[in-house]
Motif scaffolding. Structure first.
Motif, PDB file in Angstrom:
ATOM      1  N   THR A   1       0.832  -1.194   0.000  1.00  9.17           N
ATOM      2  CA  THR A   1       0.000   0.000   0.000  1.00  9.17           C
ATOM      3  C   THR A   1       0.870   1.249   0.000  1.00  9.17           C
ATOM      4  OG1 THR A   1      -0.129   0.006   2.416  1.00  9.17           O
ATOM      5  CG2 THR A   1      -1.883  -1.140   1.227  1.00  9.17           C
ATOM      6  N   ILE A   2       0.325   2.324  -0.557  1.00 12.59           N
ATOM      7  CA  ILE A   2       0.965   3.635  -0.479  1.00 12.59           C
ATOM      8  C   ILE A   2       0.750   4.185   0.921  1.00 12.59           C
ATOM      9  CG2 ILE A   2       0.974   5.987  -1.395  1.00 12.59           C
ATOM     10  CD1 ILE A   2      -0.059   4.844  -4.030  1.00 12.59           C
ATOM     11  N   ASP A   3       1.819   4.637   1.565  1.00 14.95           N
ATOM     12  CA  ASP A   3       1.713   5.138   2.931  1.00 14.95           C
ATOM     13  C   ASP A   3       0.989   6.477   2.955  1.00 14.95           C
ATOM     14  OD1 ASP A   3       3.176   2.950   3.769  1.00 14.95           O
ATOM     15  OD2 ASP A   3       5.083   4.011   3.620  1.00 14.95           O
ATOM     16  N   ASN A   4       0.097   6.615   3.907  1.00  8.30           N
ATOM     17  CA  ASN A   4      -0.606   7.881   4.078  1.00  8.30           C
ATOM     18  C   ASN A   4      -0.875   8.102   5.563  1.00  8.30           C
ATOM     19  OD1 ASN A   4      -1.973  10.254   3.552  1.00  8.30           O
ATOM     20  ND2 ASN A   4      -3.889   9.260   3.024  1.00  8.30           N
ATOM     21  N   PRO A   5      -0.194   9.069   6.226  1.00  3.75           N
ATOM     22  CA  PRO A   5       0.756   9.987   5.574  1.00  3.75           C
ATOM     23  C   PRO A   5       2.152   9.437   5.427  1.00  3.75           C
ATOM     24  CG  PRO A   5       0.523  10.566   7.872  1.00  3.75           C
ATOM     25  CD  PRO A   5      -0.420   9.414   7.638  1.00  3.75           C
ATOM     26  N   GLY A   6       2.485   8.354   6.139  1.00  3.61           N
ATOM     27  CA  GLY A   6       3.859   7.877   6.086  1.00  3.61           C
ATOM     28  C   GLY A   6       4.702   8.554   7.142  1.00  3.61           C
ATOM     29  N   THR A   7       6.010   8.270   7.133  1.00  4.67           N
ATOM     30  CA  THR A   7       6.906   8.781   8.163  1.00  4.67           C
ATOM     31  C   THR A   7       7.733   9.954   7.658  1.00  4.67           C
ATOM     32  OG1 THR A   7       8.607   7.210   7.479  1.00  4.67           O
ATOM     33  CG2 THR A   7       7.093   6.493   9.206  1.00  4.67           C
ATOM     34  N   GLY A   8       8.223  10.755   8.600  1.00  6.35           N
ATOM     35  CA  GLY A   8       9.127  11.855   8.255  1.00  6.35           C
ATOM     36  C   GLY A   8       8.472  12.873   7.343  1.00  6.35           C
ATOM     37  N   MET A   9       9.198  13.227   6.259  1.00  5.14           N
ATOM     38  CA  MET A   9       8.745  14.249   5.327  1.00  5.14           C
ATOM     39  C   MET A   9       8.005  13.651   4.137  1.00  5.14           C
ATOM     40  SD  MET A   9       9.693  16.980   6.813  1.00  5.14           S
ATOM     41  CE  MET A   9       9.455  18.194   5.505  1.00  5.14           C
ATOM     42  N   ASN A  10       7.521  12.415   4.270  1.00  8.20           N
ATOM     43  CA  ASN A  10       6.834  11.756   3.166  1.00  8.20           C
ATOM     44  C   ASN A  10       5.639  12.573   2.686  1.00  8.20           C
ATOM     45  OD1 ASN A  10       6.157   9.515   1.393  1.00  8.20           O
ATOM     46  ND2 ASN A  10       4.445   9.147   2.789  1.00  8.20           N
ATOM     47  N   ASP A  11       5.620  12.890   1.370  1.00  9.65           N
ATOM     48  CA  ASP A  11       4.503  13.617   0.756  1.00  9.65           C
ATOM     49  C   ASP A  11       3.633  12.588   0.047  1.00  9.65           C
ATOM     50  OD1 ASP A  11       2.778  15.456  -0.333  1.00  9.65           O
ATOM     51  OD2 ASP A  11       4.153  16.089  -1.922  1.00  9.65           O
ATOM     52  N   SER A  12       2.658  12.048   0.785  1.00  7.33           N
ATOM     53  CA  SER A  12       1.854  10.974   0.214  1.00  7.33           C
ATOM     54  C   SER A  12       0.995  11.481  -0.931  1.00  7.33           C
ATOM     55  CB  SER A  12       0.952  10.358   1.284  1.00  7.33           C
ATOM     56  OG  SER A  12       0.090   9.403   0.695  1.00  7.33           O
ATOM     57  N   PRO A  13       1.033  10.825  -2.110  1.00  6.56           N
ATOM     58  CA  PRO A  13       0.181  11.250  -3.220  1.00  6.56           C
ATOM     59  C   PRO A  13      -1.292  10.960  -2.968  1.00  6.56           C
ATOM     60  CG  PRO A  13       1.342   9.238  -3.789  1.00  6.56           C
ATOM     61  CD  PRO A  13       1.905   9.701  -2.483  1.00  6.56           C
ATOM     62  N   LEU A  14      -1.590  10.166  -1.928  1.00  8.34           N
ATOM     63  CA  LEU A  14      -2.996   9.920  -1.598  1.00  8.34           C
ATOM     64  C   LEU A  14      -3.671  11.183  -1.076  1.00  8.34           C
ATOM     65  CD1 LEU A  14      -2.835   6.395   0.094  1.00  8.34           C
ATOM     66  CD2 LEU A  14      -3.324   6.967  -2.286  1.00  8.34           C
ATOM     67  N   ASN A  15      -2.888  12.199  -0.753  1.00  8.97           N
ATOM     68  CA  ASN A  15      -3.477  13.472  -0.328  1.00  8.97           C
ATOM     69  C   ASN A  15      -4.081  14.251  -1.494  1.00  8.97           C
ATOM     70  OD1 ASN A  15      -2.757  13.209   2.422  1.00  8.97           O
ATOM     71  ND2 ASN A  15      -0.666  13.866   1.971  1.00  8.97           N
ATOM     72  N   TYR A  16      -3.904  13.749  -2.731  1.00 14.11           N
ATOM     73  CA  TYR A  16      -4.392  14.439  -3.922  1.00 14.11           C
ATOM     74  C   TYR A  16      -5.369  13.511  -4.641  1.00 14.11           C
ATOM     75  CZ  TYR A  16      -0.119  16.879  -2.675  1.00 14.11           C
ATOM     76  OH  TYR A  16       0.868  17.536  -1.986  1.00 14.11           O
ATOM     77  N   PRO A  17      -6.670  13.651  -4.388  1.00 14.89           N
ATOM     78  CA  PRO A  17      -7.660  12.679  -4.861  1.00 14.89           C
ATOM     79  C   PRO A  17      -7.697  12.508  -6.377  1.00 14.89           C
ATOM     80  CG  PRO A  17      -8.598  14.135  -3.192  1.00 14.89           C
ATOM     81  CD  PRO A  17      -7.277  14.702  -3.549  1.00 14.89           C
ATOM     82  N   SER A  18      -7.234  13.464  -7.154  1.00 16.05           N
ATOM     83  CA  SER A  18      -7.336  13.362  -8.609  1.00 16.05           C
ATOM     84  C   SER A  18      -6.311  12.414  -9.211  1.00 16.05           C
ATOM     85  CB  SER A  18      -7.182  14.750  -9.246  1.00 16.05           C
ATOM     86  OG  SER A  18      -5.886  15.277  -8.986  1.00 16.05           O
TER      87      SER A  18
END
Length: 486
Positions: free
Chosen positions: A163-180
Motif C-alpha cells: 500500500t501507499i503510505d498515508n501519511p507515512g513517516t518523516g517528510m513523506n509527501d503521500s500522493p494519496l493526499n491528492y484525490p485526482s
C-alpha cells in the motif's frame, strides 16, 4: 425618365452595394491553426508556462474591442466542452502572427489534448492544433510504500498487500493526499527494466519479485515514485531479510540504527543467539554490533531473518593498567594506539582538560584520575574514552609501634588488615600464629606480610575474637587478642 437621370441612379446603387460589400469584408477574419511548438506539456508548481503562435487575416478586420481566447480540449481532444486557458485584453492583439502565453489547469491529465484560438469581434474560430500529452504534476516528489520497509513475505499459497503510505513517516509527501491522482504498479525485470502490473492505490502480490509504484503522469517524466519492496514467498523454516536504517556497517554517531524485518503477526528478536527481553516488535533499535536474528509468525507459516550488524567504529588500546601505582617524583609514560582515521586526542586530569595535550602520548606525573578522548575525524565521526588512575603505592609495612587488638576488614582502606610492627614482619623470620576462639589455627607463618585476613570473615551480630602468638628468633613472645568489627 431621361437617360442622364437613369445613369445617375444606377451609379448610386452600385456605390451602395460596394460600400455594403466592403463593410461585410471588414466584419470577417480567418484564424489559422495554432502552432504550439512543443510535443508535451509537463507542468508543476515550479514551471507552468507555454506559448502558442497563430496567424489571422485581415488585420484590418479586427474590431477595437476584439479579444482572443485560447481554448483547451478535454483529454480526448474534444472541444465539446473546452476550457479557456487564456483571454487577451480588448484590442491588445492587432498584428499577425501573434504569440500568446497560457498555463495548464491543475487537473490536466491526458495524452491527447488540443488547442484552438477564438476571436470575439468578429467571432471566428481556428481549427485545432496537433494532439499533445499534458499533465499538471500536483505531487512531484518521491513517496513511500510499505512504511519504507524494503522486504516483505507471504506464506506459500497466500499473498501480501502493498500500500501507499498515508501519511507515512518523516517528510513523506503521500500522493494519496491528492484525490485526482491515479497510480501504476510495476515489477522489476532487470536492473533498469520493469513491467506494468496493475493500477490502484494498493497491490495484492502473489508472485515473488521487487515492486514499486508511480503516479500516473503518462509520458511525462516525474519524481513521483515509491521505494522498492522485495516480496518473497515463505514456507516454515525459510529465511527473510533484516534491513538496517543506517546501513551495514553503520555509524554509531548517527544514534541507534533501526533493524526492521518483514511484516508478520508476532516477533522475537535475538542477539548472538540470546533472546532480547521485550524485543517483540517488527523493528528493533540498537547501537550494538553482533548477529541479530528474528523469528516471525506469518500466520500459516513461520520464517526467520538474520543480519551480521557491524559498527563503523574503531579500536583503541593504551599501554598502562586501569589502576597504576607510581613512586613520588616518578613519571608514567602513557601511549594510545588506535585504528581511527585521522584521530584527534584530548587528555583530561580529574575531569579537567589538559591544555596542549593533543598527542597520542602523555607523561603523567600526578596522582589522580586521567582520561583520553580519541575522535575519528574522517568518515564516521565517533569518539571513545579510555580512563586510568595513578595511585600512591601502599606501604605493606608501615611504621607502627604497637600491636593492634581491633581491625575492621570492610574494604574501606582503613584498618582492613592486622598491621604489626616491622620487627615482626617478613624478613625477620618471626613466627606469627593466629587462632580462632576454638583454638583452630587460621594462620601460621614466618613471613607475615601484614595481610591478614586475606579473605572476608563472615559474622552476624557478635564480633569474633581471635588470638595471636608472636615468637621471635630469640624465643621472645607476644600474646594477645584481635577483635573483628564491621
Amino acid at each position: 425618365m431621361n437617360k442622364t437621370t437613369f445613369v445617375k441612379k444606377l451609379f448610386f446603387v452600385l456605390c451602395f452595394f460596394v460600400l455594403i460589400l466592403n463593410q461585410n469584408l471588414k466584419a470577417q477574419i480567418v484564424i489559422g491553426a495554432p502552432n504550439i511548438g512543443f510535443s508535451q506539456a509537463c507542468a508543476n508548481a515550479s514551471f507552468n508556462s507555454y506559448n502558442v503562435t497563430f496567424v489571422f487575416s485581415p488585420e484590418a478586420g479586427l474590431s477595437p474591442t476584439n479579444q482572443f481566447h485560447i481554448e483547451l480540449s478535454d483529454a480526448d481532444g474534444s472541444f465539446a466542452n473546452p476550457t479557456v486557458v487564456y483571454t487577451s485584453s480588448p484590442g491588445a492583439v492587432t498584428t499577425s502572427p501573434a504569440t500568446l502565453n497560457f498555463v495548464l489547469p491543475t487537473d490536466t491529465a491526458g495524452e491527447s489534448y488540443r488547442l484552438r484560438i477564438k476571436s470575439t469581434a468578429p467571432a471566428a474560430t481556428s481549427s485545432g492544433s496537433p494532439s499533445f500529452a499534458a499533465y499538471y504534476k500536483i505531487q512531484d516528489s518521491p513517496f513511500t510504500i510499505n512504511n519504507l520497509i524494503s522486504t516483505a513475505s507471504y506464506c506459500a499459497g497466500g499473498s501480501y498487500l502493498l500500500t501507499i503510505d498515508n501519511p507515512g513517516t518523516g517528510m513523506n509527501d503521500s500522493p494519496l493526499n491528492y484525490p485526482s491522482l491515479t497510480f501504476n504498479w510495476y515489477r522489476e525485470t532487470g536492473p533498469t527494466t520493469s513491467v506494468f502490473v496493475a493500477e490502484g492505490e494498493s497491490l495484492s502480490v502473489s508472485t515473488p519479485g521487487t515492486y514499486f509504484v508511480e503516479t500516473n503522469y503518462g509520458t511525462c517524466t516525474s519524481d513521483s515514485f515509491s521505494n522498492r519492496v522485495t516480496v518473497t514467498e515463505s514456507t516454515s523454516g525459510t529465511t527473510s531479510a533484516i534491513v538496517s536504517s543506517l546501513g551495514n556497517p553503520f555509524c554509531p554517531s548517527g544514534g541507534p540504527t533501526t533493524l526492521t524485518t518483514t511484516a508478520g503477526n508476532s516477533y522475537q528478536w535475538f542477539l548472538n543467539g540470546e533472546a532480547i527481553n521485550g524485543a517483540t516488535n517488527q523493528s528493533l533499535d540498537t547501537v550494538l554490533s553482533g548477529t541479530y536474528t528474528v523469528s516471525i509468525d506469518l500466520g500459516s507459516c513461520n520464517t526467520t531473518a538474520s543480519i551480521d550488524l557491524v559498527s563503523q567504529g574503531f579500536e583503541s588500546s593504551i599501554n598502562v593498567e586501569e589502576i597504576n601505582t607510581m613512586e613520588p617524583g616518578e613519571t608514567l609514560y602513557v601511549e594510545v594506539t588506535t585504528t581511527a582515521i585521522n584521530p584527534e586526542f584530548q587528555w583530561y586530569f580529574n575531569n579537567v582538560l589538559i591544555p596542549g595535550a593533543i598527542d597520542n602520548t602523555y607523561d603523567a606525573t600526578e596522582y589522580g584520575t586521567y582520561k583520553v578522548v580519541i575522535s575519528q575525524t574522517t568518515g564516521c565521526l565517533v569518539s571513545y574514552d579510555i580512563l586510568f588512575e595513578i595511585e600512591e603505592p601502599v606501604d605493606p609495612f608501615p611504621s607502627v609501634a604497637d600491636i593492634p587488638n581491633v581491625i575492621s576488614p570492610n574494604g574501606d582502606g582503613i584498618n582492613d588488615t592486622w598491621i604489626i610492627p616491622n620487627i615482626y614482619v617478613s624478613g625477620t623470620n618471626t613466627e606469627v600464629l593466629i587462632m580462632d576462639a576454638y583454638g583452630k589455627t587460621v594462620l601460621n607463618t614466618t613471613n607475615y606480610l601484614n595481610n591478614w585476613p586475606e579473605n572476608e570473615i563472615q559474622f552476624s551480630s557478635v564480633n569474633p575474637v581471635f588470638y595471636y602468638v608472636i615468637t621471635t628468633t630469640d624465643n621472645k613472645t607476644k600474646k594477645g587478642s584481635i577483635t573483628i568489627i564491621k
